[in-house]
Design a protein around this motif. Structure first.
Motif, PDB file in Angstrom:
ATOM      1  N   MET A  68       8.970   1.097   3.749  1.00 16.41           N
ATOM      2  CA  MET A  68       8.655   1.811   4.993  1.00 16.41           C
ATOM      3  C   MET A  68       9.166   3.244   4.951  1.00 16.41           C
ATOM      4  SD  MET A  68       8.832  -0.721   8.235  1.00 16.41           S
ATOM      5  CE  MET A  68       9.586  -2.194   7.687  1.00 16.41           C
ATOM      6  N   ILE A  69      10.338   3.426   4.369  1.00 11.19           N
ATOM      7  CA  ILE A  69      10.884   4.791   4.267  1.00 11.19           C
ATOM      8  C   ILE A  69       9.996   5.643   3.365  1.00 11.19           C
ATOM      9  CG2 ILE A  69      12.772   6.126   3.235  1.00 11.19           C
ATOM     10  CD1 ILE A  69      14.676   3.969   4.390  1.00 11.19           C
ATOM     11  N   ARG A  70       9.611   5.076   2.232  1.00 12.63           N
ATOM     12  CA  ARG A  70       8.800   5.862   1.289  1.00 12.63           C
ATOM     13  C   ARG A  70       7.433   6.229   1.885  1.00 12.63           C
ATOM     14  NH1 ARG A  70      10.352   7.148  -3.468  1.00 12.63           N
ATOM     15  NH2 ARG A  70       8.288   7.285  -4.371  1.00 12.63           N
ATOM     16  N   GLN A  71       6.927   5.402   2.779  1.00 15.63           N
ATOM     17  CA  GLN A  71       5.635   5.736   3.393  1.00 15.63           C
ATOM     18  C   GLN A  71       5.733   6.925   4.350  1.00 15.63           C
ATOM     19  OE1 GLN A  71       4.040   2.046   4.958  1.00 15.63           O
ATOM     20  NE2 GLN A  71       2.768   1.861   3.131  1.00 15.63           N
ATOM     21  N   GLN A  72       6.976   7.290   4.716  1.00 18.40           N
ATOM     22  CA  GLN A  72       7.162   8.435   5.624  1.00 18.40           C
ATOM     23  C   GLN A  72       7.227   9.761   4.882  1.00 18.40           C
ATOM     24  OE1 GLN A  72       7.309   7.841   9.017  1.00 18.40           O
ATOM     25  NE2 GLN A  72       6.836   5.774   8.300  1.00 18.40           N
ATOM     26  N   MET A  73       7.173   9.729   3.570  1.00 19.51           N
ATOM     27  CA  MET A  73       7.485  10.912   2.757  1.00 19.51           C
ATOM     28  C   MET A  73       6.706  12.161   3.148  1.00 19.51           C
ATOM     29  SD  MET A  73       8.699  11.420  -0.890  1.00 19.51           S
ATOM     30  CE  MET A  73       8.653  12.953  -1.798  1.00 19.51           C
ATOM     31  N   TYR A  74       5.448  12.007   3.480  1.00 21.84           N
ATOM     32  CA  TYR A  74       4.638  13.208   3.767  1.00 21.84           C
ATOM     33  C   TYR A  74       4.237  13.292   5.230  1.00 21.84           C
ATOM     34  CZ  TYR A  74       4.633  13.514  -1.244  1.00 21.84           C
ATOM     35  OH  TYR A  74       5.045  13.601  -2.548  1.00 21.84           O
ATOM     36  N   LYS A  75       4.957  12.601   6.097  1.00 16.76           N
ATOM     37  CA  LYS A  75       4.622  12.603   7.524  1.00 16.76           C
ATOM     38  C   LYS A  75       4.488  14.025   8.086  1.00 16.76           C
ATOM     39  CE  LYS A  75       4.129   8.531   9.539  1.00 16.76           C
ATOM     40  NZ  LYS A  75       2.796   8.075   9.299  1.00 16.76           N
TER      41      LYS A  75
ATOM     42  N   ASN B  69       0.816  -1.219   0.000  1.00 16.58           N
ATOM     43  CA  ASN B  69       0.000   0.000   0.000  1.00 16.58           C
ATOM     44  C   ASN B  69       0.846   1.264   0.000  1.00 16.58           C
ATOM     45  OD1 ASN B  69       1.054  -0.572   2.490  1.00 16.58           O
ATOM     46  ND2 ASN B  69      -0.635   0.337   3.618  1.00 16.58           N
ATOM     47  N   PRO B  70       1.748   1.397  -0.976  1.00 13.31           N
ATOM     48  CA  PRO B  70       2.566   2.616  -0.991  1.00 13.31           C
ATOM     49  C   PRO B  70       1.734   3.837  -1.378  1.00 13.31           C
ATOM     50  CG  PRO B  70       3.026   1.285  -2.916  1.00 13.31           C
ATOM     51  CD  PRO B  70       2.028   0.538  -2.116  1.00 13.31           C
ATOM     52  N   ILE B  71       2.312   5.010  -1.168  1.00 15.11           N
ATOM     53  CA  ILE B  71       1.652   6.250  -1.554  1.00 15.11           C
ATOM     54  C   ILE B  71       1.516   6.277  -3.073  1.00 15.11           C
ATOM     55  CG2 ILE B  71       1.974   8.754  -1.651  1.00 15.11           C
ATOM     56  CD1 ILE B  71       3.569   8.409   1.038  1.00 15.11           C
ATOM     57  N   MET B  72       0.345   6.632  -3.579  1.00 12.76           N
ATOM     58  CA  MET B  72       0.172   6.733  -5.027  1.00 12.76           C
ATOM     59  C   MET B  72      -0.808   7.849  -5.342  1.00 12.76           C
ATOM     60  SD  MET B  72      -2.179   3.384  -5.926  1.00 12.76           S
ATOM     61  CE  MET B  72      -1.111   2.149  -5.191  1.00 12.76           C
ATOM     62  N   ILE B  73      -0.827   8.284  -6.589  1.00 16.04           N
ATOM     63  CA  ILE B  73      -1.810   9.303  -6.968  1.00 16.04           C
ATOM     64  C   ILE B  73      -2.848   8.713  -7.910  1.00 16.04           C
ATOM     65  CG2 ILE B  73      -2.219  11.655  -7.753  1.00 16.04           C
ATOM     66  CD1 ILE B  73       0.702  12.207  -7.589  1.00 16.04           C
ATOM     67  N   ASP B  74      -2.413   8.349  -9.117  1.00 12.20           N
ATOM     68  CA  ASP B  74      -3.410   8.006 -10.137  1.00 12.20           C
ATOM     69  C   ASP B  74      -3.866   6.564 -10.068  1.00 12.20           C
ATOM     70  OD1 ASP B  74      -0.587   7.787 -11.123  1.00 12.20           O
ATOM     71  OD2 ASP B  74      -1.625   6.621 -12.647  1.00 12.20           O
TER      72      ASP B  74
END
Lengths: 273, 470
Positions: free
Chosen positions: A254-261, A212-217
């Motif tokens: 896990m690191i990428r999920q922190q991008m907009y913390k 479930n990584p961050i995604m837009i489209d």
């Protein structure tokens, strides 16, 4: 506009919506996801499909209120409408008759595991399910999971329901009992999915996780959901969301999920599970 | 009679002001400016400018109407062959198309054809352009256009005018494709895109958003179950390319597609009123030398980055971006790091970008593209301290439709094979970037026009065949 026909409070801050979306209901399969937007200013929120009814033309989503956007979503009521609802997205779970299949759901991740367990059961597999939560009050879909499983194990961190511990505990016991497990499917927090992968890895048991990584489209256009699988970048939205757990770079995910913390006060981090 | 050698200037926001806002850079001609510029046109009988226009706008005729002060008529002339003039007037590379062939360009500057087209389209929109809906026959044939970028919108407009009922399917929540998610607000305001699309709706084109063809419906379902007689695929070049270098998955690394989509489509520049966040950082490196790279760099400046660099491995001469875009970017304060090839992205222990390692290059012999090939200077390594890296090295075809449409032939790059708009599947047509690879708005529109003609011929033939057999 996509109407909310049913709203249920599953647990504190965990809500279920049954959404009127006949075209998506017609095509939805276990393992796929949708992307919704609440209103004009809204983010595109990806959520794994928890259930669907082709007859009623509905798609069920279950979400946890973890940020501003999901809190706003949780404030909508029956008869309210979502501005946008697109799907089904991603590849469906590969379902066929394998033998013994272990379906593991952690926390909100139990919701997307349910249609997979059901499909596996319908395909003639022996389904052993393990569901876990922090405590009894936030454990969801127990009855539903029991209905589609030959055997259901429950774990809670605090021991308020089932056995105290983590979902990996019954999994270890099952492996040690010598049952010939053909496949393990695990959906939940990344740390849980990683732990499951580490438990099965030494035994070479094929293990699938839904990311479930961050995604837009959600259609392969932004590349924001890229994750390294077998040392190659994959887009979770179109190549997944399910991948071979033993090949996934969980640390990178896990690191990428922190991008907009740091931006969560205004926007949100939206997790499907 | 003598003519000014230079184009009538178009007012624009000054660089120091505009690099802090998202309002349009170029402000457009006044009525007087437009008439002054229109008078520069020699009205050549041979109209060499027209051969440079992929949609063959009757340029001398529309300019002549401006000269007469009849802007409504001028608009009708443009609209008869171009469904999106307000867009084309802003983003077409006129210097390589119509204006390249202008006789005036031999001695001075070409007529500002793009500026005049924009003037006419903006005038028509501001003055409440009247559009008559097409009256469809009871047995009008139906066409599905997949994707809602310039190619599909052109197909839709062309076919609606010929009496076909067209439904445009868009995967995202707003129609417009690259015009909405890719090209920034300051070059192409989104309300202008939506106004052009609203005009198509008035013609009778139906637009359905949130429909991911290949998932929500397949092409075969559109033809067999949903009652469409033909399908046009105009899904563009939407798949971002990465470089495969170390550090590309660090936080702070974006594809240009993601960076621009967050800002343009999702309006992250208005965060937190709009809920989609964006990370811009203080120092930004944009890798690439095309228009998308310029768009990303200029967007980063407007989002508040202190320093933005374009990192490009050849020299400015070889940059594929329009001169005007490079000029605008430099004026606004974007720094060019030329003959600089990225090697890897460095990060800190928390997984965030800290720098871009590069190699210095020199130009060697020309390569297959005719541009001089960059060659490494051994040992000339450098590191640029940045906290954001945007990769703008191009986009490929999204494979979703090809994978879900049996029998649809693709070339070795994954683009759909479609000569003159026809694909390997009967009744299925394609055009724009999904066929050619990433190109320009107007080339996609030109392809849309050709495909519309092919679809028209196909539908007429199949109707005749049906009548004979029935």
């Amino acid at each position: 506009m996509y109407r909310i026909l049913v709203k249920q409070e599953m647990a504190p801050e965990v809500k279920l919506f049954e959404i009127e979306a006949p075209q998506i209901a017609k095509k939805a399969q276990a393992g796929q996801f949708v992307i919704l937007r609440i209103d004009e200013q809204g983010e595109r929120i990806p959520l794994t499909i928890a259930d669907y009814s082709r007859e009623k033309g509905t798609v069920t989503i279950i979400f946890q209120e973890v940020g501003a956007s999901t809190r706003k979503l949780g404030m909508l009521e029956e008869r309210d409408c979502l501005l946008d609802f697109a799907g089904p997205l991603g590849k469906p779970t590969h379902v066929d008759k394998k033998g013994v299949v272990v379906c593991i759901g952690g926390g909100i991740g139990i919701a997307p595991v349910y249609p997979i367990a059901r499909a596996m059961k319908e395909a003639g597999n022996q389904v052993i399910s393990i569901i876990g939560a922090r405590s009894k009050g936030i454990l969801i879909y127990e009855k539903e999971m029991a209905a589609v499983s030959d055997k259901l194990y429950i774990t809670t961190d605090d021991g308020s329901k089932g056995q105290q511990g983590f979902v990996t505990d019954p999994l270890k016991a099952l492996i040690q009992s010598g049952i010939d497990i053909k496949e393990v499917i695990a959906i939940g927090p990344v740390v849980m999915m990683r732990s499951v992968a580490e438990v099965t890895r030494p035994y070479g048991i094929y293990t699938v996780v839904s990311l479930n990584p961050i995604m837009i489209d959600g259609t392969g256009m932004c590349g924001g959901c890229r994750v390294s699988v077998a040392n190659e970048n994959k887009f979770a939205c179109v190549d997944g969301p399910e991948f071979d757990a033993h090949q996934v770079d969980f640390a990178g995910l896990m690191i990428r999920q922190q991008m907009y913390k740091d931006k969560e006060q205004g926007g949100c981090q939206c997790h499907s599970h | 009679m003598s003519f000014a050698l230079g184009k009538t200037k178009m007012p624009e926001q000054s660089p120091a002001v505009r690099n802090k806002n998202f309002s349009e850079v170029a402000l457009g001609y006044s009525d007087d400016d437009a008439i002054l510029e229109a008078r520069r046109c020699l009205q050549c009988k041979t109209a060499p400018c027209r051969k440079g226009c992929p949609v063959e706008v009757d340029i001398p005729a529309f300019i002549n109407q401006i000269k007469q002060g009849d802007i409504e008529s001028s608009n009708l002339i443009i609209k008869s062959t171009n469904a999106l003039p307000a867009v084309c007037g802003r983003v077409c590379p006129q210097e390589e198309q119509c204006e390249k062939y202008c006789v005036l360009a031999k001695k001075g500057e070409a007529v500002g054809i793009g500026r005049l087209e924009r003037f006419v389209a903006d005038y028509a929109r501001a003055h409440g352009e009247v559009l008559n809906a097409v009256e469809f026959a009871a047995d009008a044939q139906r066409v599905a256009a997949i994707g809602s970028g310039p190619a599909s919108l052109t197909v839709a407009g062309e076919l609606a005018k010929r009496g076909y009922k067209v439904t445009v399917f868009e995967a995202l929540h707003l129609p417009g494709g690259v015009l909405m998610y890719g090209i920034p607000e300051f070059r192409l305001p989104k309300d202008i895109v939506q106004a052009e699309i609203a005009n198509l709706r008035k013609l009778g084109v139906e637009i359905v958003v949130n429909s991911v063809i290949g998932q929500t419906f397949t092409v075969d379902e559109l033809l067999d179950e949903e009652g469409f007689h033909a399908v046009f695929i105009g899904t563009g070049a939407g798949l971002p390319h990465f470089m495969g270098m170390e550090g590309e998955n660090l936080n702070g690394v974006y594809s240009a597609n993601e960076f621009l989509t967050r800002c343009n489509l999702m309006k992250a520049y208005q965060f937190p009123e709009y809920k989609t966040p964006i990370h811009v950082g203080n120092h930004v490196a944009v890798i690439g030398g095309g228009n998308v790279a310029m768009d990303a760099a200029r967007t980063a400046l407007r989002l508040g980055a202190q320093k933005v660099y374009i990192v490009y491995r050849r020299s400015e001469e070889e940059m594929p971006a329009r001169r005007e875009e490079v000029h605008h970017a430099k004026e606004e304060g974007v720094g060019l790091r030329l003959l600089t090839s990225p090697v890897s992205i460095t990060g800190n222990t928390k997984g965030w970008v800290t720098g871009l390692k590069t190699l210095c290059m020199k130009l060697g012999e020309p390569d297959s593209s005719g541009r001089r090939r960059p060659v490494e200077i051994p040992g000339a390594e450098a590191e640029l301290a940045v906290d954001t890296v945007i990769i703008a090295i191009g986009q490929g075809p999204n494979p979703l439709l090809q994978a879900t449409t049996p029998g649809l032939a693709v070339d070795k790059r994954g683009n759909i094979a479609a000569e003159t708009g026809k694909t390997s599947r009967t009744g299925v047509f394609a055009g724009g970037d999904i066929v050619t690879g990433a190109a320009t708005v107007i080339l996609a529109m030109g392809a849309g026009k050709k495909a519309a003609t092919a679809i028209d011929a196909y539908l007429k033939q199949s109707k005749t065949a049906q009548a004979c057999s029935g």
